[in-house]
Write an enzyme that holds these catalytic residues in place. Structure first.
Site, PDB file in Angstrom:
ATOM      1  N   VAL A  15      -2.952 -13.224  -4.325  1.00  9.38           N
ATOM      2  CA  VAL A  15      -1.534 -13.498  -4.060  1.00  9.38           C
ATOM      3  C   VAL A  15      -0.906 -12.493  -3.097  1.00  9.38           C
ATOM      4  O   VAL A  15       0.222 -12.712  -2.633  1.00  9.38           O
ATOM      5  CB  VAL A  15      -0.699 -13.521  -5.362  1.00  9.38           C
ATOM      6  CG1 VAL A  15      -1.122 -14.662  -6.254  1.00  9.38           C
ATOM      7  CG2 VAL A  15      -0.764 -12.184  -6.080  1.00  9.38           C
ATOM      8  N   TYR A  16      -1.589 -11.397  -2.810  1.00  8.40           N
ATOM      9  CA  TYR A  16      -1.015 -10.414  -1.908  1.00  8.40           C
ATOM     10  C   TYR A  16      -0.949 -10.988  -0.490  1.00  8.40           C
ATOM     11  O   TYR A  16      -1.986 -11.256   0.131  1.00  8.40           O
ATOM     12  CB  TYR A  16      -1.832  -9.127  -1.896  1.00  8.40           C
ATOM     13  CG  TYR A  16      -1.820  -8.341  -3.185  1.00  8.40           C
ATOM     14  CD1 TYR A  16      -0.968  -8.661  -4.242  1.00  8.40           C
ATOM     15  CD2 TYR A  16      -2.672  -7.252  -3.366  1.00  8.40           C
ATOM     16  CE1 TYR A  16      -0.968  -7.923  -5.420  1.00  8.40           C
ATOM     17  CE2 TYR A  16      -2.673  -6.514  -4.541  1.00  8.40           C
ATOM     18  CZ  TYR A  16      -1.824  -6.862  -5.556  1.00  8.40           C
ATOM     19  OH  TYR A  16      -1.835  -6.132  -6.742  1.00  8.40           O
TER      20      TYR A  16
END
Length: 344
Positions: free
Chosen positions: A61-62
């Site tokens: 998700v980064y």
């Protein structure tokens, strides 16, 4: 660099690891953290490896996967020198299959991370959150299958409650499956909830803490003090609401002591805060981030020295908080007994 066992496993990890959340710079939240590109990331990896920092932590998700892509480019040609740690389970898209820890989701997430990182295995794969909608047996069995397939080597969890972690460990032990050896947790001088339940659990079960946000979401850098406005360049202007809550007065009390100890030791406020964490029970590695070379070198200065016992005691006192039920009665009884010894 000091190296430690990751929990009760055979994996040796550096006391400090590098957090790649600043790589990529996509989206409002991660863009505020940093926008390190591949060339800049290679330089940060160079400095890290020269200092013995061999583990690099990221997540799918980064920056919508860009963090993994940039990290993969930065380590190209030297995969054998690094340990890769990544995470999945949080939503990465609008579809139901884009979130959670179901078997299909985990297999797809691991394959996608492998592709972005440019590798054929992940050293430490962690669940970024507990998926209450998927049976524990499905999650643990899927992870075990991925280990047996050689896609991942060790597994961990992140931000689990005590019962969630223990239930998963019990199922793995009962069925002879791969168990979690790491728990990626928030822990800092201004965020000590980890100590009440998760730390004793980790110590009992051989689960090592991989600490995220050790500087209290950027509050223990030495730039935030009582009576001063938030610095203009602080990412807290944009990200404070997304991070762990911190009581301002407690923060200022801790920073006052950190200032004193920085003067006594000749170290920075951040280095003192990190050094305190490195001596805490169950802590296997502390993740430090950096948007530039100077920040990274400053963080690396937390290694190679130790606070004195009385200095640790002063920090313990400054950051102490009353634990929640059912722990507080026993802590209060212990304090009462210490302050009121029996008459001889």
């Amino acid at each position: 660099m000091e190296y430690r066992r990751l929990g009760a496993s055979g994996l040796l990890v550096p006391a400090l690891s590098f957090g790649a959340a600043t790589f990529g710079g996509r989206g409002a939240l991660f863009g505020a953290w940093g926008d390190t590109d591949a060339e800049q990331a290679r330089r940060l990896v160079d400095i890290s490896l020269a200092a013995g920092v061999t583990m690099f932590d990221t997540a799918d998700v980064y920056s919508d996967g860009a963090s993994e892509e940039v990290l993969g480019a930065a380590i190209k040609g030297r995969r054998d020198q690094v340990l890769l740690s990544t995470k999945a389970s949080l939503p990465t898209g609008p579809r139901p299959v884009d979130a959670g820890s179901g078997r299909a989701r985990l297999i797809a997430a691991v394959e996608a991370s492998l592709r972005r990182l440019g590798t054929d295995y992940i050293d430490l794969f962690q669940l970024h959150a507990f998926d209450a909608g998927t049976p524990v047996h499905e999650v643990v069995t899927a992870l075990d299958d991925l280990v047996r397939a050689g896609k991942i080597r060790y597994v961990g969890a992140s931000n689990f409650a005590g019962w969630q972690l223990m239930k998963s460990l019990a199922f793995a032990d009962r069925n002879g499956l791969t168990r979690y050896v790491a728990h990626q947790v928030y822990y800092s001088l201004v965020g000590r909830d980890y100590e009440w339940e998760l730390m004793p659990l980790g110590r009992d079960q051989g689960v090592g803490a991989v600490v995220w946000s050790p500087l209290g979401w950027g509050r223990l850098t030495g730039r935030i003090r009582r009576g001063h406005a938030l610095p203009e360049g602080s990412r807290l202007h944009q990200t404070a609401e997304a991070g762990p809550p911190v009581d301002d007065e407690k923060l200022y009390d801790v920073v006052d002591v950190l200032d004193e100890l920085a003067a006594e030791t000749g170290k920075t406020v951040a280095q003192v805060a990190l050094n305190w964490l490195l001596r805490r029970p169950t802590v296997s590695t502390v993740i430090v981030g950096a948007r530039n070379e100077d920040q990274l070198r400053q963080n690396l200065g937390a290694i190679g020295w130790e606070l004195e016992a009385d200095q640790i005691a002063r920090l313990d006192k400054a950051g102490a908080t009353t634990p929640p039920y059912p722990y507080y009665p026993y802590y209060r009884l212990a304090d009462f007994a210490r302050l009121n010894p029996p008459a001889v």
